[in-house]
Design an enzyme around this catalytic site. Sequence first.
Site, short mmCIF file in Angstrom:
data_model
loop_
_atom_site.label_atom_id
_atom_site.label_comp_id
_atom_site.label_asym_id
_atom_site.label_seq_id
_atom_site.Cartn_x
_atom_site.Cartn_y
_atom_site.Cartn_z
CE LYS A 13 -1.97 -0.44 4.05
NZ LYS A 13 -1.17 -1.52 4.64
NE ARG A 88 -2.92 -0.63 11.09
CZ ARG A 88 -1.87 -0.14 10.39
NH1 ARG A 88 -1.92 1.07 9.90
NH2 ARG A 88 -0.82 -0.88 10.16
NE ARG A 127 8.39 -2.87 5.68
CZ ARG A 127 7.14 -2.47 5.85
NH1 ARG A 127 6.40 -2.18 4.80
NH2 ARG A 127 6.62 -2.40 7.05
NE ARG A 160 7.83 -0.25 10.06
CZ ARG A 160 6.63 -0.15 9.51
NH1 ARG A 160 6.49 0.39 8.30
NH2 ARG A 160 5.56 -0.58 10.13
NE ARG A 171 3.48 -4.30 11.69
CZ ARG A 171 4.42 -4.20 10.74
NH1 ARG A 171 5.55 -4.88 10.83
NH2 ARG A 171 4.23 -3.42 9.71
P1 AMP Z 1 2.20 0.89 9.37
O1 AMP Z 1 3.37 1.70 8.99
O2 AMP Z 1 0.94 1.30 8.70
O3 AMP Z 1 2.45 -0.60 9.26
O4 AMP Z 1 1.94 1.17 10.93
C1 AMP Z 1 2.92 0.88 11.89
C2 AMP Z 1 2.29 0.83 13.28
O5 AMP Z 1 1.73 2.10 13.61
C3 AMP Z 1 1.15 -0.15 13.44
O6 AMP Z 1 1.57 -1.48 13.68
C4 AMP Z 1 0.43 0.45 14.64
O7 AMP Z 1 1.13 0.20 15.84
C5 AMP Z 1 0.53 1.94 14.36
N1 AMP Z 1 -0.60 2.42 13.52
C6 AMP Z 1 -0.55 2.93 12.27
N2 AMP Z 1 -1.76 3.29 11.84
C7 AMP Z 1 -2.62 2.99 12.86
C8 AMP Z 1 -4.02 3.11 13.02
N3 AMP Z 1 -4.81 3.61 12.05
N4 AMP Z 1 -4.55 2.72 14.20
C9 AMP Z 1 -3.80 2.22 15.20
N5 AMP Z 1 -2.47 2.06 15.10
C10 AMP Z 1 -1.88 2.45 13.94
#
Ligand code: AMP
Length: 217
Positions: A13, A88, A127, A160, A171
């Site tokens: 994405k 989410r 990654r 990360r 996750r």
């Molecule tokens: P991402 O980069 O989208 O994989 O997000 C990394 C982390 O940020 C996730 O595993 C969550 O801990 C937090 N996070 C990102 N977006 C959200 C969201 N909309 N709601 C809750 N936690 C989020």
Amino acid sequence: MRVIFLGPPGSGKGTQAKHMEKVFKIPQLSTGDLLRAAVKAESDLGQEAKGHMEAGRLVPDGLVISLILERMKESDCANGFMLDGFPRTTIQAETLEKALEKNQSPIDGVIEFLIDHEKLVERLVGRRICPKGHGEWHIKFHPPLKSNLCDTCGEKLEHRADDHEDRIVTRLKAYRDDTEPLCQFYRDKGLLNTLKAEGNIAEITAELEALISRLGA
Ligand code: AMP
């Protein structure tokens, strides 16, 4: 044009959204990126979010919702945006809907990235990301030109904290439990579109571009 990208971590994405920013001239709003910036800046929000993120858990709704609603008020969002990683949870989706209704600026469509979850662990464990936001690489599938350095700026690439196997499993479970139900939420509203997110990247990009163009037509 206001579009939501929905899909598990590692489904592409973010990479696709960065590409579509240039094509459609609307910003990618990634709550993951906004939260990581807050953690780096050691703001109050960042300090609250850090532990949840490193463990692979979702950050509490209230924190994420206020962060994204503030970001949407910025001038570059006037012509629309692509939401990447938000909403989410059902609470986030309902709050977003109400906020956009108030501004009479509803979502045009939701794109669900379809991918076999088995493949995601390998994708995410390998990654590596540029700390300055120039993109991401993969140690096996898409290595940088010079080992572990960003092709654009030469900075050392980062692994990360949440891209380790145990946290990836957490996750993916959060995705299945909290986020996947949103597909039905948006299907019921006639907004859901699906995109096959496996295989030839150029074909996925072309398909997505056509899909977004149709949504905006
Ligand atoms: P991402 O980069 O989208 O994989 O997000 C990394 C982390 O940020 C996730 O595993 C969550 O801990 C937090 N996070 C990102 N977006 C959200 C969201 N909309 N709601 C809750 N936690 C989020």
